[in-house]
Scaffold this active site. Sequence first.
Site, PDB file in Angstrom:
ATOM      1  N   ARG A  49       0.831  -1.203   0.000  1.00  0.00           N
ATOM      2  CA  ARG A  49       0.000   0.000   0.000  1.00  0.00           C
ATOM      3  C   ARG A  49       0.865   1.251   0.000  1.00  0.00           C
ATOM      4  NH1 ARG A  49      -3.285  -3.181  -1.058  1.00  0.00           N
ATOM      5  NH2 ARG A  49      -5.333  -3.570  -0.125  1.00  0.00           N
ATOM      6  N   SER A 131      -8.602   9.244   7.201  1.00  0.00           N
ATOM      7  CA  SER A 131      -8.882   8.305   6.115  1.00  0.00           C
ATOM      8  C   SER A 131      -7.852   7.189   6.174  1.00  0.00           C
ATOM      9  CB  SER A 131      -8.841   9.018   4.761  1.00  0.00           C
ATOM     10  OG  SER A 131      -9.201   8.144   3.712  1.00  0.00           O
ATOM     11  N   PRO A 132      -7.956   6.296   7.180  1.00  0.00           N
ATOM     12  CA  PRO A 132      -6.893   5.338   7.449  1.00  0.00           C
ATOM     13  C   PRO A 132      -6.664   4.287   6.373  1.00  0.00           C
ATOM     14  CG  PRO A 132      -8.815   4.879   8.811  1.00  0.00           C
ATOM     15  CD  PRO A 132      -9.063   6.196   8.152  1.00  0.00           C
ATOM     16  N   GLU A 160       1.923  31.674   3.760  1.00  0.00           N
ATOM     17  CA  GLU A 160       1.309  30.363   3.548  1.00  0.00           C
ATOM     18  C   GLU A 160       0.157  30.454   2.549  1.00  0.00           C
ATOM     19  OE1 GLU A 160       0.271  28.409   7.180  1.00  0.00           O
ATOM     20  OE2 GLU A 160       2.287  28.601   8.036  1.00  0.00           O
TER      21      GLU A 160
END
Length: 207
Positions: A49, A131-132, A160
């Site tokens: 992954r 969002s593991p 930024e």
Amino acid sequence: MVALLKKKFSTEDIKILDHKIVYNGFFRMEKYRYQHKQYQGGWSPVVEREIFERGNAVGVLLYDPERDCFVLIEQCRPGALKDKVSPWLLEIVAGMVEAGEQAQDVAYREAMEEAGCEIYQLTEMVGYWVSPGGSSEYVNLFLGLVDSSNLVAYAGLEDEHEDIKVLAISRDQVLQLLANGGISNAMALIALQWFFLNEQQLDLADN
């Protein structure tokens, strides 16, 4: 009453076989090869992954108890460029945890940078994985009590590229936005729903 489920596995039930950085820019992408124990016994095949290494973040819901309003911000978000209405999203103040910082430090810092607000009382809310399935990002949420009487109209750091609109929104308006989909990002939804679920147990006295 349904009993809480006891987790069967822990971090000891994962074998990391290989790990390498495949992209390192503004964000970082890492590739893992691993195996994990399975519910019905034995080990899984080797899983490969790519993980988006976003880092840890902090969100803080700013609330003025005297005026019963929330301080929310609006800014353009590149991840929402395909939004059917607009990529300018209504959000809570948030930022990434930098080296040497604690989550609470980020809450105070970002409240000033993104909304011009000084938090006088900070309460930990909840933490969650964003969002593991594909990202390592973990968010700690806080409730920050503020005085919105002299709220700035715009905020953000130029270096930024932040162009932020600051808004004081009443309780009724927030509830209407939640009902009609006017708030469409997960962090703000989770923070506001947590607030309304736990409000009766919170110390919201105006110090």
